[in-house]
Motif scaffolding. Structure first.
Motif, PDB file in Angstrom:
ATOM      1  N   PRO A 186      16.693  35.463  10.211  1.00 49.34           N
ATOM      2  CA  PRO A 186      16.280  34.659  11.362  1.00 49.34           C
ATOM      3  C   PRO A 186      17.376  33.663  11.727  1.00 49.34           C
ATOM      4  O   PRO A 186      18.021  33.072  10.849  1.00 49.34           O
ATOM      5  N   VAL A 187      17.585  33.470  13.030  1.00 51.62           N
ATOM      6  CA  VAL A 187      18.677  32.619  13.510  1.00 51.62           C
ATOM      7  C   VAL A 187      18.151  31.646  14.558  1.00 51.62           C
ATOM      8  O   VAL A 187      17.451  32.050  15.490  1.00 51.62           O
ATOM      9  N   ILE A 188      18.492  30.372  14.407  1.00 47.24           N
ATOM     10  CA  ILE A 188      18.247  29.370  15.438  1.00 47.24           C
ATOM     11  C   ILE A 188      19.557  29.192  16.182  1.00 47.24           C
ATOM     12  O   ILE A 188      20.548  28.713  15.615  1.00 47.24           O
ATOM     13  N   GLY A 189      19.590  29.614  17.450  1.00 43.67           N
ATOM     14  CA  GLY A 189      20.820  29.646  18.216  1.00 43.67           C
ATOM     15  C   GLY A 189      21.219  28.305  18.801  1.00 43.67           C
ATOM     16  O   GLY A 189      20.476  27.320  18.739  1.00 43.67           O
ATOM     17  N   LEU A 231      10.619  27.916  14.191  1.00 53.30           N
ATOM     18  CA  LEU A 231      11.231  29.040  13.484  1.00 53.30           C
ATOM     19  C   LEU A 231      11.088  30.342  14.271  1.00 53.30           C
ATOM     20  O   LEU A 231      10.059  30.583  14.895  1.00 53.30           O
ATOM     21  N   PRO A 232      12.099  31.197  14.225  1.00 54.69           N
ATOM     22  CA  PRO A 232      11.964  32.532  14.818  1.00 54.69           C
ATOM     23  C   PRO A 232      10.905  33.339  14.078  1.00 54.69           C
ATOM     24  O   PRO A 232      10.736  33.198  12.863  1.00 54.69           O
ATOM     25  N   SER A 233      10.180  34.191  14.822  1.00 57.79           N
ATOM     26  CA  SER A 233       9.129  34.988  14.200  1.00 57.79           C
ATOM     27  C   SER A 233       9.676  35.912  13.118  1.00 57.79           C
ATOM     28  O   SER A 233       8.948  36.281  12.190  1.00 57.79           O
ATOM     29  N   PHE A 272      16.513  39.038  20.422  1.00 61.25           N
ATOM     30  CA  PHE A 272      16.569  37.678  20.941  1.00 61.25           C
ATOM     31  C   PHE A 272      15.172  37.283  21.415  1.00 61.25           C
ATOM     32  O   PHE A 272      14.587  37.937  22.276  1.00 61.25           O
ATOM     33  N   GLU A 273      14.663  36.192  20.865  1.00 63.09           N
ATOM     34  CA  GLU A 273      13.279  35.774  21.090  1.00 63.09           C
ATOM     35  C   GLU A 273      13.242  34.485  21.907  1.00 63.09           C
ATOM     36  O   GLU A 273      13.769  33.455  21.480  1.00 63.09           O
TER      37      GLU A 273
END
Length: 428
Positions: free
Chosen positions: A66-69, A55-57, A219-220
């Motif tokens: 939060p987005v999972i690209g 998961l994104p922080s 963007f992480e």
């Protein structure tokens, strides 16, 4: 308002989660653009520790989407296990979006990852065994499974059949393992389809529309610069693009929209897994860094290899990412030393290298050339301005800034959300 990339400037575990979390309350979207559940972020909020893997922080920041690209590989069991765990602690996860173009990790990816690593023996890469590499290999070989495929059982079954036609020969004839059936794989994946469906969308459209509206997108990166498949210490790298360029390919947002690139770097250096590591310490100093810094993997629990700060790596990361800012974490770990060594160059068979040699053999034989900087004894965990730091700690940061070729905009002095000194606004 900017689009900001946050990434690791060493071999990972630099504290990217904390840096992202620091910005999270000031941004609208946080995007994970590469990797999978083979790395972890630890975030501490009000004394509560959250270990995130897939998961994104930004999922911990109220009001942030939060987005999972599309550049991520997704293990659905891990995804929903993480969601269930943080929901049980009162975290709202309803805003999560998942790209339909993201690739899926199936059970056969995990199996192949583990047996291949064992088969390599002394030549092993040091993977986490979570199927990341095989999933990316299938993506590049164009036999991968994407999130969209879950919603067409016929297409999903065809793709699994095609993948297993080859992989079962490998498993049975080379690795002496049982064949994996199409039915068990399809059943495993479809188990999550209904729950996943409301989260899935064309996230590239969502993110570009957000930027058009003047909203802020962060963007992480998973992993870090020195583990990037192109620019890292190949072959001891991850299977995706962990540098700033990966933010664009892994999200569908063009490079002209990126405003800032923030590198996160420890006040010393660590690495997990195999591969060259010039400043690695094998003595009491290495064990002291490991124990004082709590250097054990968030995802695997493996003890991290520890060494002094490597300014050559920092300069390299600054160059290949186009860094605008550095965030130095864990400065507090170095408290209590008479002097602190910093690697300023390498010696390779009597030749000095001020820049990182990209030749694998040269880098493998690189020996650090150190400069000793004065240490400090004062507890710095309560410092909240640069001026609060002891003079020698200030000089250490100033020296790293000069050696690393990038301004240091924030300094971590403890694990908590609040334990950060800000020198420059990362969103300005």
């Amino acid at each position: 308002m900017p689009a900001v990339v946050v990434l690791g400037a060493q071999w990972g575990d630099e504290g990217k989660g904390k840096a992202t979390d620091q910005l999270g309350s000031r941004v609208d979207y946080v995007v994970k653009f590469n990797g999978g559940n083979n790395a972890g972020h630890t975030v501490v909020i009000d004394g509560e520790k959250y270990a995130l893997h897939l998961l994104p922080s930004g999922i911990l920041s109220p009001g942030v989407t939060p987005v999972i690209g599309n550049g991520v590989v997704v293990d659905l069991e891990v995804l929903f296990g993480e969601l269930d765990a943080i929901e049980a602690r009162g975290v709202d996860t309803s805003r999560l979006l998942v790209s339909g173009g993201a690739h899926l990790i199936a059970g056969y990816h995990r199996t192949i990852d583990k047996v291949t690593e064992r088969f390599l023996g002394k030549r092993r890469i040091g993977t986490t065994g979570r199927g990341i590499g095989p999933a990316y290999a299938d993506k590049i070989s164009r036999v991968g499974l994407r999130v969209w495929d879950l919603f067409d059982e016929h297409i999903l079954t065809q793709k699994v059949e095609g993948a297993l036609a080859q992989k079962n020969h490998l498993l049975v004839k080379v690795y002496n393992r049982r064949a994996i059936t199409v039915e068990e794989t399809v059943e495993e994946l479809l188990r999550y389809a209904d729950r996943l469906r409301p989260m899935v969308t064309d996230t590239a459209v969502v993110l570009n529309d957000a930027l058009d509206r003047g909203e802020t997108v962060l963007f992480e990166a998973g992993q870090a610069t020195m583990l990037d498949v192109d620019h890292g210490t190949y072959p001891f790298v991850t299977s995706s693009s962990a540098t700033a360029g990966g933010a664009c390919t892994g999200s569908g947002v063009g490079p002209t929209r990126i405003d800032r690139v923030v590198g996160v770097i420890k006040a010393y250096t660590t690495r997990v897994g195999e591969g060259p590591f010039p400043t690695e310490l094998f003595d009491d100093d290495g064990e002291w860094l490991r124990k004082t810094g709590g250097e054990y993997g968030t995802t695997t629990g493996r003890p991290r290899r520890c060494g002094w700060y490597d300014a050559v790596v920092a300069r390299y990361a600054s160059r290949v990412n186009g860094l605008t800012d550095l965030v130095v974490t864990k400065l507090d770990v170095l408290t209590g030393r008479e002097t602190v060594p910093v690697c300023v160059a390498y010696d390779v068979d009597g030749v000095r290298y001020d820049e990182l040699p990209t030749d694998q053999t040269l880098f493998h034989h690189a020996k650090p050339i150190y400069e000793e900087l004065p240490g400090w004894w004062e507890d710095i965990s309560g410092c909240r301005t640069f001026e609060d730091l002891p003079v020698n700690a200030q000089r250490y940061i100033e020296a790293l800034e000069q050696m690393s070729g990038c301004r240091i905009s924030a300094i971590g002095v403890g694990p908590g959300r609040e334990a950060t000194i800000s020198r420059h606004d990362l969103l300005d």
